[in-house]
Design a protein around this motif. Structure first.
Motif, short mmCIF file in Angstrom:
data_model
loop_
_atom_site.label_atom_id
_atom_site.label_comp_id
_atom_site.label_asym_id
_atom_site.label_seq_id
_atom_site.Cartn_x
_atom_site.Cartn_y
_atom_site.Cartn_z
N TYR A 152 58.74 56.79 34.57
CA TYR A 152 57.50 56.02 34.63
C TYR A 152 56.58 56.52 33.53
CZ TYR A 152 52.97 54.31 36.23
OH TYR A 152 51.75 53.71 36.29
N LYS A 153 56.16 55.61 32.62
CA LYS A 153 55.44 56.01 31.43
C LYS A 153 53.95 55.69 31.46
CE LYS A 153 57.52 57.42 28.35
NZ LYS A 153 58.00 58.80 28.02
N GLY A 154 53.49 55.02 32.50
CA GLY A 154 52.08 54.65 32.57
C GLY A 154 51.90 53.15 32.64
N GLY A 155 50.67 52.68 32.51
CA GLY A 155 50.47 51.24 32.61
C GLY A 155 49.01 50.85 32.58
N ILE A 156 48.71 49.76 33.25
CA ILE A 156 47.38 49.16 33.25
C ILE A 156 47.03 48.77 34.68
CG2 ILE A 156 46.01 47.17 32.46
CD1 ILE A 156 47.88 47.05 30.00
N ILE A 157 45.75 48.93 35.03
CA ILE A 157 45.24 48.43 36.31
C ILE A 157 44.16 47.40 36.00
CG2 ILE A 157 44.10 48.99 38.48
CD1 ILE A 157 45.16 51.86 38.17
N ALA A 158 44.34 46.19 36.49
CA ALA A 158 43.35 45.12 36.31
C ALA A 158 42.92 44.61 37.68
CB ALA A 158 43.96 43.97 35.49
N PRO A 159 41.73 44.04 37.79
CA PRO A 159 41.31 43.47 39.08
C PRO A 159 42.29 42.39 39.53
CG PRO A 159 39.46 43.58 37.55
CD PRO A 159 40.69 43.87 36.76
N GLY A 160 42.64 42.40 40.79
CA GLY A 160 43.50 41.35 41.32
C GLY A 160 42.78 40.00 41.27
N ILE A 161 43.56 38.93 41.26
CA ILE A 161 42.95 37.61 41.11
C ILE A 161 42.06 37.26 42.30
CG2 ILE A 161 44.96 36.38 42.08
CD1 ILE A 161 44.34 34.17 39.98
N ASN A 162 42.44 37.66 43.51
CA ASN A 162 41.57 37.41 44.67
C ASN A 162 40.27 38.20 44.54
OD1 ASN A 162 42.93 35.65 46.76
ND2 ASN A 162 44.57 37.11 46.35
N LEU A 163 40.37 39.42 44.06
CA LEU A 163 39.19 40.25 43.86
C LEU A 163 38.27 39.63 42.83
CD1 LEU A 163 38.27 43.00 45.04
CD2 LEU A 163 39.25 44.07 43.00
N SER A 164 38.84 39.10 41.76
CA SER A 164 38.04 38.45 40.72
C SER A 164 37.33 37.23 41.26
CB SER A 164 38.95 38.05 39.55
OG SER A 164 39.57 39.18 38.97
N LEU A 165 38.04 36.43 42.04
CA LEU A 165 37.42 35.23 42.62
C LEU A 165 36.32 35.60 43.60
CD1 LEU A 165 37.31 32.19 42.98
CD2 LEU A 165 39.17 32.36 44.64
N ASP A 166 36.56 36.60 44.44
CA ASP A 166 35.54 37.05 45.40
C ASP A 166 34.27 37.48 44.67
OD1 ASP A 166 37.23 36.52 47.49
OD2 ASP A 166 37.85 38.61 47.78
N ALA A 167 34.44 38.24 43.60
CA ALA A 167 33.28 38.73 42.85
C ALA A 167 32.52 37.58 42.22
CB ALA A 167 33.74 39.72 41.78
N LEU A 168 33.22 36.60 41.69
CA LEU A 168 32.59 35.45 41.07
C LEU A 168 31.76 34.66 42.07
CD1 LEU A 168 32.25 33.59 38.58
CD2 LEU A 168 34.36 32.43 39.31
N VAL A 169 32.35 34.37 43.23
CA VAL A 169 31.66 33.57 44.24
C VAL A 169 30.48 34.35 44.82
CG1 VAL A 169 31.91 32.49 46.50
CG2 VAL A 169 33.71 32.22 44.79
N ALA A 170 30.65 35.65 45.01
CA ALA A 170 29.58 36.46 45.59
C ALA A 170 28.38 36.58 44.65
CB ALA A 170 30.10 37.86 45.93
N ALA A 171 28.64 36.61 43.35
CA ALA A 171 27.57 36.83 42.39
C ALA A 171 26.88 35.55 41.94
CB ALA A 171 28.13 37.57 41.16
N ALA A 172 27.51 34.40 42.16
CA ALA A 172 26.94 33.13 41.71
C ALA A 172 26.70 32.24 42.93
CB ALA A 172 27.89 32.45 40.72
N ALA A 173 25.46 32.10 43.31
CA ALA A 173 25.12 31.47 44.59
C ALA A 173 25.58 30.03 44.70
CB ALA A 173 23.60 31.55 44.81
#
Length: 259
Positions: free
Chosen positions: A146-167
């Motif tokens: 295992y050489k490493g990688g990337i962690i990105a926000p999950g798509i559900n998390l991204s959608l939740d953040a968008l809806v929560a922040a934009a009334a």
């Protein structure tokens, strides 16, 4: 049979595995407060519905990224199945692969398990994309390290953040847009495009950069519930393995069980 438990941040997956074959699987929302007794009542009913009995479980192995859930799952194994739960990554089921990163102890169990299973199933250098609470991109080299990688926000998390922040933005389903156009004419269309095609573009861009950095031919393996959704409109993935983490758990157990 083996009861393999994958305890993730959002869901726990329980799977019955026999000779490397997944016979049944069940999913429940992760809640560290859930007791062993609650797990047992739920799981006992599902075992019966699938034609299995509690006595069919001869061993339990657990992979977890939620430490607070571990104790109750261990109690479940001891109290209701009469076995000690093996914890992936801890003696006697150490990973058995090189974690060639700056902080090996910080590598999540799911990512190590995915690396083990992917290397067993496919030759050469690999990128494993796992759609979970976060979307992770993990590099496994031709030797299985295992050489490493990337962690990105999950798509559900991204959608939740968008809806929560934009009334004024509505909640929309995560699905492929009906059209391939990227110019939406309604608010809902624009959100679908931004979430779906934006995520595709992010994945394609990151994988392209990872491949360039690796410098050798690479297979891209996807796992997680949303993998098939993105596979419909992208040629990013060479293969989809929906149960990669469970397969990794089964492989770890088979190694210490001698087959």
């Amino acid at each position: 049979m083996l009861l393999a438990i994958d305890a993730g941040n959002t869901n726990l997956v329980f799977a019955l595995v026999e000779h490397g074959v997944i016979r049944a699987r069940w999913r429940i929302a992760t809640d560290p407060r859930r007791t062993a007794d609650e797990y047992a009542v739920w799981l006992h009913q599902l075992l019966q519905l699938e034609g299995f009995a509690r006595e069919d479980v001869a061993a339990v192995i657990l992979g977890t990224v939620v430490p607070r859930a571990t104790h109750n799952l261990q109690v479940l194994a001891e109290k209701y199945f009469g076995v000690e739960a093996l914890i992936a990554g801890q003696a006697p089921v150490e990973w058995g692969i090189a974690l060639d990163v700056a902080e090996p102890r910080s590598v999540g169990a799911d990512r190590a398990l995915n690396a083990i299973a992917a290397h067993a199933l496919y030759e050469g250098d690999l990128i494993v994309v796992d759609f979970g609470t976060a979307t992770t991109f993990d590099v496994v080299d031709y030797s299985g390290a295992y050489k490493g990688g990337i962690i990105a926000p999950g798509i559900n998390l991204s959608l939740d953040a968008l809806v929560a922040a934009a009334a004024r933005l509505p909640r929309v389903a995560i699905q492929a847009p009906e059209s391939t156009t990227v110019i939406g004419r309604t608010t809902e269309d624009q959100m679908h495009i931004g979430i779906y095609w934006g995520y595709v573009a992010m994945m394609e861009g990151l994988v392209e950069r990872m491949k360039a950095e690796i410098g050798r031919p690479v297979r891209v393996i996807a796992t997680g519930g949303l993998a098939t959704l993105f596979d419909e409109h992208s040629d990013l993935f060479d293969a989809i393995e929906g149960d990669l983490t469970i397969q990794g758990l089964a492989m770890l157990h088979a190694r210490i069980a001698g087959g």
